[in-house]
Write a protein that holds these residues in place. Structure first.
Motif, PDB file in Angstrom:
ATOM      1  N   LYS A 571       0.816  -1.206   0.000  1.00  0.00           N
ATOM      2  CA  LYS A 571       0.000   0.000   0.000  1.00  0.00           C
ATOM      3  C   LYS A 571       0.851   1.257   0.000  1.00  0.00           C
ATOM      4  O   LYS A 571       0.577   2.215  -0.727  1.00  0.00           O
ATOM      5  CB  LYS A 571      -0.933  -0.006   1.218  1.00  0.00           C
ATOM      6  CG  LYS A 571      -1.873   1.183   1.264  1.00  0.00           C
ATOM      7  CD  LYS A 571      -2.781   1.126   2.481  1.00  0.00           C
ATOM      8  CE  LYS A 571      -3.709   2.342   2.505  1.00  0.00           C
ATOM      9  NZ  LYS A 571      -4.577   2.346   3.685  1.00  0.00           N
ATOM     10  N   GLU A 572       1.920   1.270   0.822  1.00  0.00           N
ATOM     11  CA  GLU A 572       2.752   2.468   0.897  1.00  0.00           C
ATOM     12  C   GLU A 572       3.447   2.751  -0.432  1.00  0.00           C
ATOM     13  O   GLU A 572       3.695   3.911  -0.784  1.00  0.00           O
ATOM     14  CB  GLU A 572       3.785   2.345   2.016  1.00  0.00           C
ATOM     15  CG  GLU A 572       4.804   1.224   1.836  1.00  0.00           C
ATOM     16  CD  GLU A 572       4.374  -0.101   2.423  1.00  0.00           C
ATOM     17  OE1 GLU A 572       5.230  -0.985   2.590  1.00  0.00           O
ATOM     18  OE2 GLU A 572       3.168  -0.250   2.712  1.00  0.00           O
ATOM     19  N   VAL A 573       3.745   1.688  -1.196  1.00  0.00           N
ATOM     20  CA  VAL A 573       4.372   1.860  -2.511  1.00  0.00           C
ATOM     21  C   VAL A 573       3.371   2.464  -3.500  1.00  0.00           C
ATOM     22  O   VAL A 573       3.667   3.417  -4.226  1.00  0.00           O
ATOM     23  CB  VAL A 573       4.915   0.513  -3.020  1.00  0.00           C
ATOM     24  CG1 VAL A 573       5.444   0.650  -4.442  1.00  0.00           C
ATOM     25  CG2 VAL A 573       6.011  -0.005  -2.100  1.00  0.00           C
ATOM     26  N   VAL A 574       2.164   1.899  -3.529  1.00  0.00           N
ATOM     27  CA  VAL A 574       1.136   2.373  -4.455  1.00  0.00           C
ATOM     28  C   VAL A 574       0.772   3.822  -4.153  1.00  0.00           C
ATOM     29  O   VAL A 574       0.632   4.648  -5.061  1.00  0.00           O
ATOM     30  CB  VAL A 574      -0.100   1.461  -4.379  1.00  0.00           C
ATOM     31  CG1 VAL A 574      -1.219   2.001  -5.258  1.00  0.00           C
ATOM     32  CG2 VAL A 574       0.261   0.038  -4.796  1.00  0.00           C
ATOM     33  N   GLU A 575       0.621   4.160  -2.875  1.00  0.00           N
ATOM     34  CA  GLU A 575       0.241   5.523  -2.506  1.00  0.00           C
ATOM     35  C   GLU A 575       1.323   6.527  -2.889  1.00  0.00           C
ATOM     36  O   GLU A 575       1.030   7.640  -3.340  1.00  0.00           O
ATOM     37  CB  GLU A 575      -0.044   5.592  -1.005  1.00  0.00           C
ATOM     38  CG  GLU A 575      -1.331   4.882  -0.602  1.00  0.00           C
ATOM     39  CD  GLU A 575      -1.616   5.020   0.873  1.00  0.00           C
ATOM     40  OE1 GLU A 575      -0.694   5.430   1.624  1.00  0.00           O
ATOM     41  OE2 GLU A 575      -2.746   4.724   1.302  1.00  0.00           O
ATOM     42  N   TYR A 576       2.580   6.152  -2.715  1.00  0.00           N
ATOM     43  CA  TYR A 576       3.675   7.047  -3.084  1.00  0.00           C
ATOM     44  C   TYR A 576       3.726   7.249  -4.598  1.00  0.00           C
ATOM     45  O   TYR A 576       3.950   8.362  -5.083  1.00  0.00           O
ATOM     46  CB  TYR A 576       4.998   6.468  -2.576  1.00  0.00           C
ATOM     47  CG  TYR A 576       6.214   7.332  -2.846  1.00  0.00           C
ATOM     48  CD1 TYR A 576       6.287   8.626  -2.382  1.00  0.00           C
ATOM     49  CD2 TYR A 576       7.300   6.823  -3.556  1.00  0.00           C
ATOM     50  CE1 TYR A 576       7.411   9.412  -2.614  1.00  0.00           C
ATOM     51  CE2 TYR A 576       8.429   7.595  -3.791  1.00  0.00           C
ATOM     52  CZ  TYR A 576       8.469   8.890  -3.315  1.00  0.00           C
ATOM     53  OH  TYR A 576       9.580   9.663  -3.560  1.00  0.00           O
ATOM     54  N   MET A 577       3.483   6.182  -5.360  1.00  0.00           N
ATOM     55  CA  MET A 577       3.515   6.288  -6.819  1.00  0.00           C
ATOM     56  C   MET A 577       2.341   7.106  -7.349  1.00  0.00           C
ATOM     57  O   MET A 577       2.460   7.789  -8.371  1.00  0.00           O
ATOM     58  CB  MET A 577       3.500   4.892  -7.443  1.00  0.00           C
ATOM     59  CG  MET A 577       4.704   4.036  -7.109  1.00  0.00           C
ATOM     60  SD  MET A 577       6.208   4.596  -7.909  1.00  0.00           S
ATOM     61  CE  MET A 577       5.871   4.149  -9.600  1.00  0.00           C
ATOM     62  N   LEU A 578       1.194   7.046  -6.658  1.00  0.00           N
ATOM     63  CA  LEU A 578      -0.004   7.744  -7.117  1.00  0.00           C
ATOM     64  C   LEU A 578      -0.153   9.131  -6.485  1.00  0.00           C
ATOM     65  O   LEU A 578      -1.176   9.786  -6.695  1.00  0.00           O
ATOM     66  CB  LEU A 578      -1.254   6.907  -6.811  1.00  0.00           C
ATOM     67  CG  LEU A 578      -1.371   5.577  -7.560  1.00  0.00           C
ATOM     68  CD1 LEU A 578      -2.635   4.848  -7.137  1.00  0.00           C
ATOM     69  CD2 LEU A 578      -1.381   5.787  -9.066  1.00  0.00           C
ATOM     70  N   ASP A 579       0.823   9.576  -5.694  1.00  0.00           N
ATOM     71  CA  ASP A 579       0.789  10.904  -5.061  1.00  0.00           C
ATOM     72  C   ASP A 579      -0.493  11.110  -4.256  1.00  0.00           C
ATOM     73  O   ASP A 579      -1.256  12.043  -4.481  1.00  0.00           O
ATOM     74  CB  ASP A 579       0.907  12.012  -6.116  1.00  0.00           C
ATOM     75  CG  ASP A 579       2.272  12.041  -6.765  1.00  0.00           C
ATOM     76  OD1 ASP A 579       3.215  12.478  -6.101  1.00  0.00           O
ATOM     77  OD2 ASP A 579       2.398  11.604  -7.917  1.00  0.00           O
ATOM     78  N   VAL A 580      -0.707  10.197  -3.303  1.00  0.00           N
ATOM     79  CA  VAL A 580      -1.952  10.241  -2.551  1.00  0.00           C
ATOM     80  C   VAL A 580      -2.062  11.485  -1.682  1.00  0.00           C
ATOM     81  O   VAL A 580      -3.165  11.949  -1.366  1.00  0.00           O
ATOM     82  CB  VAL A 580      -2.082   8.965  -1.688  1.00  0.00           C
ATOM     83  CG1 VAL A 580      -1.083   8.971  -0.553  1.00  0.00           C
ATOM     84  CG2 VAL A 580      -3.494   8.794  -1.149  1.00  0.00           C
ATOM     85  N   ASP A 581      -0.935  12.088  -1.293  1.00  0.00           N
ATOM     86  CA  ASP A 581      -0.961  13.241  -0.390  1.00  0.00           C
ATOM     87  C   ASP A 581      -0.680  14.560  -1.110  1.00  0.00           C
ATOM     88  O   ASP A 581      -0.321  15.552  -0.481  1.00  0.00           O
ATOM     89  CB  ASP A 581       0.054  13.046   0.732  1.00  0.00           C
ATOM     90  CG  ASP A 581       1.466  12.803   0.212  1.00  0.00           C
ATOM     91  OD1 ASP A 581       1.607  12.644  -1.009  1.00  0.00           O
ATOM     92  OD2 ASP A 581       2.405  12.761   1.021  1.00  0.00           O
ATOM     93  N   SER A 582      -0.869  14.573  -2.421  1.00  0.00           N
ATOM     94  CA  SER A 582      -0.530  15.784  -3.180  1.00  0.00           C
ATOM     95  C   SER A 582      -1.468  16.945  -2.894  1.00  0.00           C
ATOM     96  O   SER A 582      -1.152  18.091  -3.190  1.00  0.00           O
ATOM     97  CB  SER A 582      -0.551  15.477  -4.688  1.00  0.00           C
ATOM     98  OG  SER A 582      -1.843  15.061  -5.090  1.00  0.00           O
ATOM     99  N   HIS A 583      -2.655  16.668  -2.315  1.00  0.00           N
ATOM    100  CA  HIS A 583      -3.629  17.726  -2.067  1.00  0.00           C
ATOM    101  C   HIS A 583      -3.460  18.363  -0.686  1.00  0.00           C
ATOM    102  O   HIS A 583      -4.143  19.336  -0.365  1.00  0.00           O
ATOM    103  CB  HIS A 583      -5.052  17.153  -2.161  1.00  0.00           C
ATOM    104  CG  HIS A 583      -5.351  16.128  -1.097  1.00  0.00           C
ATOM    105  ND1 HIS A 583      -4.810  14.856  -1.145  1.00  0.00           N
ATOM    106  CD2 HIS A 583      -6.092  16.189   0.030  1.00  0.00           C
ATOM    107  CE1 HIS A 583      -5.228  14.176  -0.088  1.00  0.00           C
ATOM    108  NE2 HIS A 583      -6.000  14.956   0.634  1.00  0.00           N
ATOM    109  N   MET A 584      -2.557  17.834   0.135  1.00  0.00           N
ATOM    110  CA  MET A 584      -2.398  18.352   1.493  1.00  0.00           C
ATOM    111  C   MET A 584      -1.721  19.724   1.465  1.00  0.00           C
ATOM    112  O   MET A 584      -0.927  20.040   0.593  1.00  0.00           O
ATOM    113  CB  MET A 584      -1.571  17.372   2.337  1.00  0.00           C
ATOM    114  CG  MET A 584      -2.217  15.997   2.496  1.00  0.00           C
ATOM    115  SD  MET A 584      -3.799  16.059   3.325  1.00  0.00           S
ATOM    116  CE  MET A 584      -3.280  16.466   4.975  1.00  0.00           C
TER     117      MET A 584
END
Length: 796
Positions: A571-584
């Protein structure tokens, strides 16, 4: 000293051009084909973007007629393959004299220090030392070389020898031994000698794998109305709403404004669903009894497979569904005969196949195809990426008191994810793996990330001292395909830059070879005039809030599905690749975006400054030439537009000489990452909601208020200028409006009588007049405009 170090650090953050030895070279035969590197015939090679790595492959197929132990009367065989200090062991079987393994071992040629390969067959003993059954010895100089696309080397039966190698013993083993490269079919599933320290299930997490994202659909649930809603308290009509749930996604309709048994909503609720559909659509009708209490009055569960899959904007048929009364079940089976009718829910539900389900940031989108495969266009190109190596990686964890890194690389483009094998305990890992993607739109981005594998079943601790078992981020690289020249191989070393709470840190460099091959230039030109996303995004668009929520849900679904693969893409790999926190929120990003806007208008500012110098006759020759050009354009107004476009054409041709030769990369100066304040970084890495103390949160809140106050002032000034334009004709200031109306009448008469060329000539000469005829006071129109009223007077 520091002034000298700063430029060196800047240079260290830049993209570097490399010249790796790409192509296929083979031992005992020089270059493949005898013609040097593969160029025009590169289609014959699947590994022409990486450096060739040679491996000794040993395939242990099976054994037969093995002798039994005279004591136990059985044989528990396994095979041990030994090459110098490296040793690999197959699976152990119990009580089998004819076992089958079909196991492949791969030994890197660079690490081979022995001239003899030994294959031992042993009998496992629980109490005593394992018995020796026999062995086969190979001379490394006699091992054949397999050159793809040749067929696999056929295994042969070998008689086992005794310890001294003087006599044959009972039993045979089927083996195949050959020298090959990473292009060999046996490479992905083989056991590598450098992974000998991996234990348990960690063996599966070191191999290279290809993953495919789940097929995502938007589920549109149009809740129209309900009939015969019966509350528990029949003394007053219900005031109801509908709650819909798919997996972890929960959405609600608005509360029906009137109390009625037949409420009406006609609201759309949008969900994200993934094939195969495992979740159900659960709809619950709830009655608002009090502002703090809701009671369920009915429920229905629907499988997603029953709904129509829509490929365009045509409406689907609506259906009525009977609701089950909440609480009506096994315990009330004796009351079933009392149920004369049931509440009904009117729905229009469909799976949207004409949208592209966004699971990544639109800034770095890698796929724009709609969900339905029948709506896909033909690919316009092929993207080939050779993941060659990494250099100078930092230690990410400690093992036996020393720093170490077990690095692997993940690449994501479109629906296809790839993961290289994990290179054990190396700060300069060499993967040399090549992957290919079909390209459907050139204005897309491929993302590559490097991670440290923390799931190898060994006694390791993170270098940061944390207790987590998440794979650590080493760095990320993005490459936009539209910035690449077609059919050119880019071999570059990309800096792996990571922003940490302590500041910007370079974690190493990633060496890549990238080639974007064009299949149809006409289709690429055609795409540049068409919208990026499928047309349904423009015919029936979602709101910004809907898109943000749906993107977050799609990310979670992709992370969960890929985490269930074997080996899992965590999960941590997928989230980093998909920029899950880019809106923060980030003060650093806000500053960077502000200065991006400033640089965007720098050209306009420079042009206005140059025009100011022309008007003030700083350089008389330039001003006279501008006068001449102005008079020519006044005399021949039909030349104005051609002159502008010709000027832009010449600028473009001139800039071609200075065009970027390297792909874009992470820019630390543009990102405002070098001069960032430590407290602002700490705020950026804070959790949401905050986990900081009250004093720190108050200080940051006050800082945010001061920044927002300045923004508020700027927005107010812009609003004031706009309201002054409205005041010209609104009669809010009767005298100003009277003057403006009279001026407009006079201007209309003068412009009607006087030729336009004369008006333009007089205005231009007046604007370019000599400073001797200029006043330092503001002009009359400026003074008049600033005196106009605005609505700022009415603000509290």
């Amino acid at each position: 000293m520091s002034s000298k170090a700063a430029p060196n650090q800047q240079e260290d953050y830049k993209l570097k051009d490399t010249k790796p030895q790409l192509g296929e070279r083979w031992p005992h035969g020089g270059l493949r084909g005898g013609g040097g590197w593969i160029t025009s015939e590169r289609a014959t090679s699947t590994y022409d973007l990486v450096e060739q790595m040679y491996y000794l492959y040993v395939r242990v197929v099976k054994a037969r007629d093995l002798p039994t132990n005279p004591v136990t009367g059985s044989c528990d065989p396994y095979v041990e393959v030994k090459l110098g200090n490296f040793k690999g062991i197959t699976q152990r079987f119990e009580k089998k004299t004819n076992p089958e393994w079909n196991h492949v071992f791969a030994f890197s040629k660079d690490r081979i220090q022995s001239s003899v390969l030994e294959v031992f067959v042993r009998d496992r003993e629980i109490v005593a030392r394992d018995d020796y059954v026999g062995r086969v010895i190979f001379d490394m100089n006699e091992v054949p070389t397999r050159v793809p696309p040749d067929s696999p080397l056929a295994p042969q039966w070998y008689r086992l020898e005794d310890r001294q190698g003087k006599a044959k013993v009972r039993g045979e083993v089927m083996l195949a031994v050959w020298m090959g490269t990473q292009a060999d079919e046996a490479f992905p599933e083989s056991w590598h000698s450098d992974a000998a320290s991996v234990e348990g299930e960690g063996v599966f997490s070191i191999r290279s794998k290809v993953y495919v994202s789940p097929k995502l659909w938007y589920l549109r649930v149009n809740v129209i109305e309900a009939q015969d809603v019966e509350p528990h308290d029949k003394s007053q009509p219900p005031q109801v709403f509908v709650k819909a749930q798919v997996g972890n996604q929960i959405l609600k309709t608005k509360l029906c404004p009137t109390r009625t048994a037949n409420p009406f909503w006609n609201e759309d609720l949008i969900f994200v669903a993934a094939e195969p559909f495992e979740e159900e659509l659960v709809l619950t009708v709830e009655n608002k009894v009090t502002p703090a209490k809701d009671e369920r009055v009915g429920e229905i569960r629907l499988s997603l497979n029953i709904f129509e899959r829509r490929l365009d904007h045509r409406p689907v048929h609506s259906r009525w569904f009977n609701l089950e009364k909440f609480g009506f079940g096994v315990m009330e089976a004796d009351k079933r005969h009392e149920l004369k009718f049931s509440s009904r829910l009117h729905l229009r539900v469909c799976l949207e196949g004409a949208y592209h389900v966004l699971d990544e940031s639109t800034m770095y989108i890698s796929d724009v195809r709609p969900t339905a495969r029948q709506l896909w266009k033909q690919p316009i190109g092929i993207l080939e990426v050779g993941i060659i190596s990494a250099q100078g990686l930092l230690p990410m964890k400690t093992k036996d008191g020393r720093g170490t890194t077990d690095a692997y690389c993940v690449a994501k483009y479109g629906l296809k994810w790839v993961r290289t094998r994990t290179i054990m305990e190396s700060f300069n890992p060499k993967w040399n793996e090549q992957y290919t993607w079909e390209v459907y739109d050139p204005c897309t981005v491929i993302t590559l990330g490097v991670f440290d594998n923390c799931h190898l079943g060994r006694n390791e601790k993170p270098a940061s001292g944390g207790g987590g078992k998440n794979d650590s981020r080493i760095g990320k690289v993005r490459i936009r395909l539209s910035t690449l020249e077609m059919d050119r191989i880019y071999t570059n070393s990309y800096p792996l830059l990571v922003l940490q709470p302590s500041g910007l840190k370079k974690m190493g460099e990633l060496q890549l070879a990238v080639r974007f091959t064009c299949l149809s230039l006409a289709n690429i030109i055609y795409l540049y005039g068409h919208p990026l996303l499928p047309k349904m995004h423009y015919l029936h668009p979602f709101t910004v809030n809907q898109l943000d929520s749906l993107r977050y849900q799609a990310m979670n679904i992709v992370a969960v599905r890929l985490g269930r693969a074997e080996p899992p893409l965590r999960k941590e790999v997928v989230e980093y690749m998909l920029d899950v926190d880019s809106h923060m929120w980030s003060m650093r990003r806000s500053k960077a975006n502000f200065f991006r806007i400033v640089s965007l208008f720098s050209g306009v500012i420079s042009m206005s400054r140059w025009l100011g110098e022309v008007c003030h006759w700083k350089n008389p020759v330039t001003t006279i030439l501008v006068h001449v050009l102005f008079f020519i354009l006044i005399c021949y107004p039909e030349l104005i537009l051609p002159t502008i476009f010709l000027y832009m054409f010449l600028i473009g041709i001139w800039n071609f000489r200075f065009r970027p030769r390297l792909p874009p990369h992470m820019d630390t100066k543009l990102s405002w990452a070098e001069a960032v304040n430590p407290d602002e970084l700490d705020e950026e890495f804070d959790t949401f909601p905050t986990s900081k103390t009250q004093d720190v949160a108050r200080m940051r809140y006050d800082r945010l208020r001061s920044v927002a106050g300045r923004i508020q002032t700027v927005v107010g000034d812009i609003a004031t200028q706009g309201e002054r334009f409205h005041a010209l004709l609104s009669w809010r200031d009767p005298r100003a409006t009277s003057l403006f109306v009279i001026f407009c009448l006079i201007a209309a008469v003068v412009l009607y009588v006087t030729p336009f060329q004369m008006i333009a000539l007089v205005a231009g000469v007046f604007w370019l007049r000599h400073p001797r005829f200029r006043s330092k006071l503001p002009s009359v129109p400026s003074n008049f405009f600033r005196r106009l009223p605005s609505r700022a007077d009415s603000m509290l």
